[in-house]
Design a protein around this motif. Sequence first.
Motif, PDB file in Angstrom:
ATOM      1  N   GLU A  37      37.770  50.459 -28.395  1.00  0.00           N
ATOM      2  CA  GLU A  37      39.135  50.265 -27.906  1.00  0.00           C
ATOM      3  C   GLU A  37      39.142  49.193 -26.813  1.00  0.00           C
ATOM      4  OE1 GLU A  37      42.286  52.963 -25.416  1.00  0.00           O
ATOM      5  OE2 GLU A  37      41.172  53.975 -27.011  1.00  0.00           O
ATOM      6  N   VAL A  38      38.148  49.227 -25.931  1.00  0.00           N
ATOM      7  CA  VAL A  38      38.006  48.204 -24.881  1.00  0.00           C
ATOM      8  C   VAL A  38      37.728  46.845 -25.509  1.00  0.00           C
ATOM      9  CG1 VAL A  38      36.594  47.457 -22.910  1.00  0.00           C
ATOM     10  CG2 VAL A  38      37.303  49.855 -23.110  1.00  0.00           C
ATOM     11  N   PHE A  39      36.822  46.792 -26.477  1.00  0.00           N
ATOM     12  CA  PHE A  39      36.484  45.525 -27.131  1.00  0.00           C
ATOM     13  C   PHE A  39      37.705  44.887 -27.794  1.00  0.00           C
ATOM     14  CE2 PHE A  39      31.823  46.931 -28.039  1.00  0.00           C
ATOM     15  CZ  PHE A  39      31.456  46.603 -26.751  1.00  0.00           C
ATOM     16  N   ALA A  40      38.583  45.695 -28.376  1.00  0.00           N
ATOM     17  CA  ALA A  40      39.755  45.175 -29.076  1.00  0.00           C
ATOM     18  C   ALA A  40      40.849  44.703 -28.119  1.00  0.00           C
ATOM     19  CB  ALA A  40      40.315  46.236 -30.019  1.00  0.00           C
ATOM     20  N   ASP A  41      40.792  45.128 -26.873  1.00  0.00           N
ATOM     21  CA  ASP A  41      41.817  44.833 -25.873  1.00  0.00           C
ATOM     22  C   ASP A  41      41.512  43.492 -25.196  1.00  0.00           C
ATOM     23  OD1 ASP A  41      43.583  44.732 -23.744  1.00  0.00           O
ATOM     24  OD2 ASP A  41      43.026  46.688 -22.927  1.00  0.00           O
ATOM     25  N   ALA A  42      42.240  42.456 -25.574  1.00  0.00           N
ATOM     26  CA  ALA A  42      42.008  41.112 -25.020  1.00  0.00           C
ATOM     27  C   ALA A  42      42.133  41.093 -23.500  1.00  0.00           C
ATOM     28  CB  ALA A  42      42.981  40.110 -25.649  1.00  0.00           C
ATOM     29  N   GLU A  43      43.021  41.920 -22.954  1.00  0.00           N
ATOM     30  CA  GLU A  43      43.229  41.921 -21.505  1.00  0.00           C
ATOM     31  C   GLU A  43      42.109  42.627 -20.752  1.00  0.00           C
ATOM     32  OE1 GLU A  43      47.166  43.138 -20.436  1.00  0.00           O
ATOM     33  OE2 GLU A  43      48.063  41.841 -21.956  1.00  0.00           O
ATOM     34  N   ALA A  44      41.281  43.405 -21.436  1.00  0.00           N
ATOM     35  CA  ALA A  44      40.197  44.126 -20.772  1.00  0.00           C
ATOM     36  C   ALA A  44      39.016  43.218 -20.424  1.00  0.00           C
ATOM     37  CB  ALA A  44      39.718  45.281 -21.651  1.00  0.00           C
ATOM     38  N   TRP A  45      38.738  42.221 -21.256  1.00  0.00           N
ATOM     39  CA  TRP A  45      37.534  41.401 -21.064  1.00  0.00           C
ATOM     40  C   TRP A  45      37.443  40.773 -19.682  1.00  0.00           C
ATOM     41  CZ3 TRP A  45      33.389  40.932 -24.436  1.00  0.00           C
ATOM     42  CH2 TRP A  45      33.539  41.604 -25.653  1.00  0.00           C
ATOM     43  N   PRO A  46      38.486  40.136 -19.154  1.00  0.00           N
ATOM     44  CA  PRO A  46      38.367  39.550 -17.818  1.00  0.00           C
ATOM     45  C   PRO A  46      38.195  40.590 -16.711  1.00  0.00           C
ATOM     46  CG  PRO A  46      40.231  38.588 -19.007  1.00  0.00           C
ATOM     47  CD  PRO A  46      39.739  39.769 -19.806  1.00  0.00           C
ATOM     48  N   LEU A  61      45.593  41.556 -35.868  1.00  0.00           N
ATOM     49  CA  LEU A  61      44.886  42.775 -35.477  1.00  0.00           C
ATOM     50  C   LEU A  61      45.166  43.853 -36.512  1.00  0.00           C
ATOM     51  CD1 LEU A  61      45.592  42.699 -31.648  1.00  0.00           C
ATOM     52  CD2 LEU A  61      43.459  42.125 -32.830  1.00  0.00           C
ATOM     53  N   PRO A  62      44.354  44.870 -36.661  1.00  0.00           N
ATOM     54  CA  PRO A  62      43.177  45.167 -35.854  1.00  0.00           C
ATOM     55  C   PRO A  62      42.015  44.235 -36.195  1.00  0.00           C
ATOM     56  CG  PRO A  62      43.357  46.770 -37.615  1.00  0.00           C
ATOM     57  CD  PRO A  62      44.583  45.887 -37.702  1.00  0.00           C
ATOM     58  N   PRO A  63      41.067  44.107 -35.248  1.00  0.00           N
ATOM     59  CA  PRO A  63      39.911  43.246 -35.492  1.00  0.00           C
ATOM     60  C   PRO A  63      39.063  43.742 -36.657  1.00  0.00           C
ATOM     61  CG  PRO A  63      40.047  43.903 -33.183  1.00  0.00           C
ATOM     62  CD  PRO A  63      41.029  44.739 -33.935  1.00  0.00           C
ATOM     63  N   ARG A  64      38.358  42.802 -37.274  1.00  0.00           N
ATOM     64  CA  ARG A  64      37.448  43.102 -38.383  1.00  0.00           C
ATOM     65  C   ARG A  64      36.475  41.934 -38.474  1.00  0.00           C
ATOM     66  NH1 ARG A  64      39.101  39.449 -41.868  1.00  0.00           N
ATOM     67  NH2 ARG A  64      41.272  38.858 -41.978  1.00  0.00           N
ATOM     68  N   GLU A  82      34.368  33.641 -33.882  1.00  0.00           N
ATOM     69  CA  GLU A  82      34.574  34.340 -35.146  1.00  0.00           C
ATOM     70  C   GLU A  82      33.690  35.577 -35.146  1.00  0.00           C
ATOM     71  OE1 GLU A  82      33.997  33.831 -39.980  1.00  0.00           O
ATOM     72  OE2 GLU A  82      33.783  32.081 -38.692  1.00  0.00           O
ATOM     73  N   PHE A  83      34.269  36.714 -35.511  1.00  0.00           N
ATOM     74  CA  PHE A  83      33.512  37.959 -35.535  1.00  0.00           C
ATOM     75  C   PHE A  83      32.718  38.058 -36.829  1.00  0.00           C
ATOM     76  CE2 PHE A  83      35.998  38.559 -31.938  1.00  0.00           C
ATOM     77  CZ  PHE A  83      35.350  39.498 -31.157  1.00  0.00           C
ATOM     78  N   LEU A  84      31.431  38.249 -36.663  1.00  0.00           N
ATOM     79  CA  LEU A  84      30.517  38.396 -37.789  1.00  0.00           C
ATOM     80  C   LEU A  84      30.408  39.851 -38.206  1.00  0.00           C
ATOM     81  CD1 LEU A  84      27.755  36.085 -36.324  1.00  0.00           C
ATOM     82  CD2 LEU A  84      29.487  35.475 -38.027  1.00  0.00           C
ATOM     83  N   VAL A  85      30.515  40.744 -37.231  1.00  0.00           N
ATOM     84  CA  VAL A  85      30.434  42.193 -37.466  1.00  0.00           C
ATOM     85  C   VAL A  85      31.492  42.864 -36.605  1.00  0.00           C
ATOM     86  CG1 VAL A  85      28.994  44.266 -37.265  1.00  0.00           C
ATOM     87  CG2 VAL A  85      27.917  42.067 -37.836  1.00  0.00           C
ATOM     88  N   TRP A  86      32.238  43.764 -37.196  1.00  0.00           N
ATOM     89  CA  TRP A  86      33.126  44.669 -36.457  1.00  0.00           C
ATOM     90  C   TRP A  86      32.980  46.005 -37.157  1.00  0.00           C
ATOM     91  CZ3 TRP A  86      35.854  43.956 -31.991  1.00  0.00           C
ATOM     92  CH2 TRP A  86      36.699  45.005 -31.617  1.00  0.00           C
ATOM     93  N   ASP A  87      32.039  46.794 -36.672  1.00  0.00           N
ATOM     94  CA  ASP A  87      31.646  48.026 -37.342  1.00  0.00           C
ATOM     95  C   ASP A  87      31.688  49.200 -36.369  1.00  0.00           C
ATOM     96  OD1 ASP A  87      30.647  49.859 -39.180  1.00  0.00           O
ATOM     97  OD2 ASP A  87      28.570  49.206 -38.941  1.00  0.00           O
ATOM     98  N   PRO A  88      32.920  49.650 -35.999  1.00  0.00           N
ATOM     99  CA  PRO A  88      33.002  50.805 -35.120  1.00  0.00           C
ATOM    100  C   PRO A  88      32.391  52.026 -35.800  1.00  0.00           C
ATOM    101  CG  PRO A  88      35.150  49.747 -35.409  1.00  0.00           C
ATOM    102  CD  PRO A  88      34.210  49.143 -36.397  1.00  0.00           C
ATOM    103  N   LEU A 156      31.518  46.794 -16.384  1.00  0.00           N
ATOM    104  CA  LEU A 156      32.042  47.480 -17.567  1.00  0.00           C
ATOM    105  C   LEU A 156      32.000  48.982 -17.349  1.00  0.00           C
ATOM    106  CD1 LEU A 156      33.134  47.530 -20.470  1.00  0.00           C
ATOM    107  CD2 LEU A 156      30.755  47.403 -21.262  1.00  0.00           C
ATOM    108  N   ARG A 157      30.907  49.467 -16.799  1.00  0.00           N
ATOM    109  CA  ARG A 157      30.799  50.912 -16.514  1.00  0.00           C
ATOM    110  C   ARG A 157      31.921  51.344 -15.563  1.00  0.00           C
ATOM    111  NH1 ARG A 157      27.436  55.761 -16.875  1.00  0.00           N
ATOM    112  NH2 ARG A 157      28.745  57.170 -15.729  1.00  0.00           N
ATOM    113  N   GLY A 158      32.143  50.575 -14.500  1.00  0.00           N
ATOM    114  CA  GLY A 158      33.218  50.904 -13.571  1.00  0.00           C
ATOM    115  C   GLY A 158      34.591  50.848 -14.234  1.00  0.00           C
ATOM    116  N   TYR A 159      34.790  49.826 -15.052  1.00  0.00           N
ATOM    117  CA  TYR A 159      36.072  49.684 -15.740  1.00  0.00           C
ATOM    118  C   TYR A 159      36.326  50.849 -16.696  1.00  0.00           C
ATOM    119  CZ  TYR A 159      39.702  47.962 -18.838  1.00  0.00           C
ATOM    120  OH  TYR A 159      40.843  47.858 -19.587  1.00  0.00           O
ATOM    121  N   THR A 160      35.314  51.205 -17.491  1.00  0.00           N
ATOM    122  CA  THR A 160      35.526  52.293 -18.458  1.00  0.00           C
ATOM    123  C   THR A 160      35.655  53.640 -17.751  1.00  0.00           C
ATOM    124  OG1 THR A 160      33.135  52.488 -18.881  1.00  0.00           O
ATOM    125  CG2 THR A 160      34.420  51.072 -20.364  1.00  0.00           C
TER     126      THR A 160
END
Length: 165
Positions: A37-46, A61-64, A82-88, A156-160
């Motif tokens: 869910e974090v990975f898919a959220d563009a606003e989370a990365w920064p 979306l959703p990513p794949r 480009e995403f090579l793998v999106w395997d939740p 990332l740990r703090g954010y999650t």
Amino acid sequence: MAALHPCDRVGVDFVDSAPHRFANSVDLAITPEQLFEVFADAEAWPRWASVIRHVEWTSPLPPRAGSTRAVSMLAGLEGAEEFLVWDPPRQMAFRFNEASERSIRAFAERYDIVPTPGGCRLTWTLALDVGGIGRHFMPLSGLVSNAAFRHFLKRLRGYTDERFG
């Protein structure tokens, strides 16, 4: 947007064979599904990878596997990914198809996720091949970069923890 230059269109196997590789892990107190869910959220990365200024999905979306996005980073570095793998909930990987920095020949990242009793363990591996004068600075810049990557995983740990607390 800065002018983008083509990068080698490497496969996910490049992450294991690249001339320059950085792998770091962190234990997270969230489920693998929440991490995706974090990975898919563009606003989370920064929020956790402070070198990133902006992320924008450029495909539906959703990513794949095959999804694309644009990323803007510090110092004006921009990339078309480009995403090579999106395997939740197990794995995600992407590469740069284009970058604003000409010295980046190839760039890819892989995120491996393993469930743990307290959540999940993320191993983030970043791989690249650089040309030009940049290759001469990799021994030093690689040490600095790897320290930054470890710091990003702590963030990332703090954010999650905050997001899913």
